[in-house]
Write a protein that holds these residues in place. Structure first.
Motif, short mmCIF file in Angstrom:
data_model
loop_
_atom_site.label_atom_id
_atom_site.label_comp_id
_atom_site.label_asym_id
_atom_site.label_seq_id
_atom_site.Cartn_x
_atom_site.Cartn_y
_atom_site.Cartn_z
N GLY A 174 -0.06 5.40 4.50
CA GLY A 174 -1.05 4.36 4.23
C GLY A 174 -0.75 3.61 2.95
O GLY A 174 0.30 3.78 2.32
N ASP A 175 -1.70 2.78 2.55
CA ASP A 175 -1.52 1.89 1.40
C ASP A 175 -2.68 2.11 0.43
O ASP A 175 -3.84 2.09 0.83
CB ASP A 175 -1.50 0.43 1.88
CG ASP A 175 -1.20 -0.56 0.76
OD1 ASP A 175 -0.74 -0.12 -0.31
OD2 ASP A 175 -1.44 -1.76 0.96
N TYR A 176 -2.35 2.34 -0.84
CA TYR A 176 -3.35 2.52 -1.89
C TYR A 176 -3.13 1.44 -2.93
O TYR A 176 -2.07 1.37 -3.55
CB TYR A 176 -3.24 3.90 -2.52
CG TYR A 176 -4.34 4.19 -3.53
CD1 TYR A 176 -5.54 4.76 -3.13
CD2 TYR A 176 -4.17 3.88 -4.88
CE1 TYR A 176 -6.56 5.01 -4.04
CE2 TYR A 176 -5.18 4.13 -5.80
CZ TYR A 176 -6.37 4.70 -5.38
OH TYR A 176 -7.37 4.95 -6.29
N ARG A 177 -4.12 0.59 -3.12
CA ARG A 177 -4.01 -0.53 -4.05
C ARG A 177 -4.98 -0.33 -5.21
O ARG A 177 -6.20 -0.43 -5.03
CB ARG A 177 -4.31 -1.85 -3.34
CG ARG A 177 -3.40 -2.11 -2.15
CD ARG A 177 -3.80 -3.37 -1.40
NE ARG A 177 -3.01 -3.54 -0.19
CZ ARG A 177 -3.22 -4.49 0.72
NH1 ARG A 177 -4.23 -5.36 0.54
NH2 ARG A 177 -2.46 -4.57 1.80
N PRO A 178 -4.47 -0.02 -6.40
CA PRO A 178 -5.36 0.15 -7.54
C PRO A 178 -5.95 -1.17 -7.98
O PRO A 178 -5.29 -2.22 -7.92
CB PRO A 178 -4.44 0.73 -8.62
CG PRO A 178 -3.08 0.23 -8.25
CD PRO A 178 -3.05 0.17 -6.75
N LEU A 179 -7.20 -1.13 -8.42
CA LEU A 179 -7.86 -2.30 -8.99
C LEU A 179 -7.98 -2.08 -10.49
O LEU A 179 -8.72 -1.21 -10.95
CB LEU A 179 -9.25 -2.49 -8.37
CG LEU A 179 -9.33 -2.61 -6.85
CD1 LEU A 179 -10.76 -2.83 -6.40
CD2 LEU A 179 -8.43 -3.73 -6.34
N TRP A 180 -7.20 -2.86 -11.23
CA TRP A 180 -7.17 -2.71 -12.69
C TRP A 180 -8.08 -3.75 -13.33
O TRP A 180 -7.94 -4.94 -13.06
CB TRP A 180 -5.74 -2.89 -13.21
CG TRP A 180 -4.80 -1.81 -12.82
CD1 TRP A 180 -3.85 -1.84 -11.83
CD2 TRP A 180 -4.68 -0.51 -13.42
NE1 TRP A 180 -3.17 -0.65 -11.77
CE2 TRP A 180 -3.66 0.19 -12.73
CE3 TRP A 180 -5.36 0.13 -14.46
CZ2 TRP A 180 -3.28 1.48 -13.07
CZ3 TRP A 180 -5.00 1.42 -14.80
CH2 TRP A 180 -3.97 2.09 -14.10
#
Length: 276
Positions: free
Chosen positions: A230-236
């Motif tokens: 899957g895909d994990y996109r951090p929100l900074w």
């Protein structure tokens, strides 16, 4: 010289700790308990959160002596060895306290700033999600998240907007939540970020959005999702972030190949507001 356990060894240590704490939690679930509040009425803690953490910590230190522990309840403790553990003894405390069977024990191992092993254990369903260099696993079997459904057939799990989001963002947060409800086939608010991301990894839901998280909430499930494809996109919210993705205060989690423009727009809006 302290030898660093392998990723597989760290996963095994984490699995043992999570299962042991989970057995305790299963035994006291829906029983009498003392419930306190930390920051406000939305942030509950019970004596079982603390007891669960005190079960986990000695097992981690026994398996990897000299480890540093970062726990939701006990803060930072332990040594200065090569392994740092992130632990959440009950992710989904409000659910646990109110008798809703959607909570989990979370244990993740970090070496040189990288998450190398992680476990999310659902004690009521008795499902163990785990990941290491060898891949992602569910109850010991290889785990692959599979392709995402299109938005009109997909499910989103999110805690957004939280009470703090509403206080900070006002009507914008409600409008964005409305756009998500309108876009996806279903939107669920489950109360456990770690277990929600694990469900994305298992292919039981298609996406998850978190706007206010801590490393112990996401470190293990992030690795499980990534190892499952899957895909994990951090929100900074800091324009110059440092450290691994598990340190980001927000995230978008997706099954393979997911394309959800409205979810992208909402996550970008959240980041823009936080950066002010």
């Amino acid at each position: 010289m302290t030898l660093t356990p392998s990723s597989l060894e760290l996963r095994s240590i984490a699995e043992n700790a999570a299962r042991t704490a989970g057995a305790y939690l299963k035994g006291v679930f829906r029983g009498d308990m003392t419930i306190d509040h930390k920051r406000d009425r939305h942030d509950l803690v019970t004596e079982h959160d603390r007891a669960s953490e005190e079960i986990i910590v000695p097992l981690l230190l026994e398996g990897a002596p000299g480890s540093r522990i970062v726990g939701e309840e006990g803060g930072v403790r332990g040594g200065s060895g090569p392994v740092t553990w992130y632990i959440d003894p009950i992710d989904g405390t409000s659910n646990f306290a109110q008798g809703l069977a959607f909570f989990c024990v979370v244990v993740a191992a970090e070496v040189e700033g990288e998450i190398v092993a992680g476990v999310v254990y659902d004690p009521i369903a008795d499902r163990l999600f785990a990941a290491s260099d060898e891949g992602a696993f569910l109850d010991g079997e290889s785990l692959v998240t599979g392709p995402a459904l299109p938005a009109e057939a997909a499910t989103l799990i999110t805690g957004f907007p939280t009470a703090r989001d509403l206080e900070a963002d006002g009507p914008a947060a409600l409008a964005e939540f409305g756009s998500l409800v309108d876009t996806f086939s279903s939107v669920r608010r489950t109360g456990s970020g770690a277990l929600s991301i694990a469900h994305v990894a298992a292919g039981w839901t298609d996406s998850a959005l978190g706007s206010s998280v801590n490393p112990w909430d996401v470190a293990a499930s992030m690795l499980i999702l990534l190892r499952a494809g899957g895909d994990y996109r951090p929100l900074w919210y800091d324009e110059a972030p440092t450290g691994g993705a598990h340190l980001a205060p927000g995230y978008v989690a997706l099954r393979a190949g997911a394309e959800y423009p409205v979810l992208d727009e909402v996550s970008r809006a959240i980041v823009a507001r936080r950066r002010g």
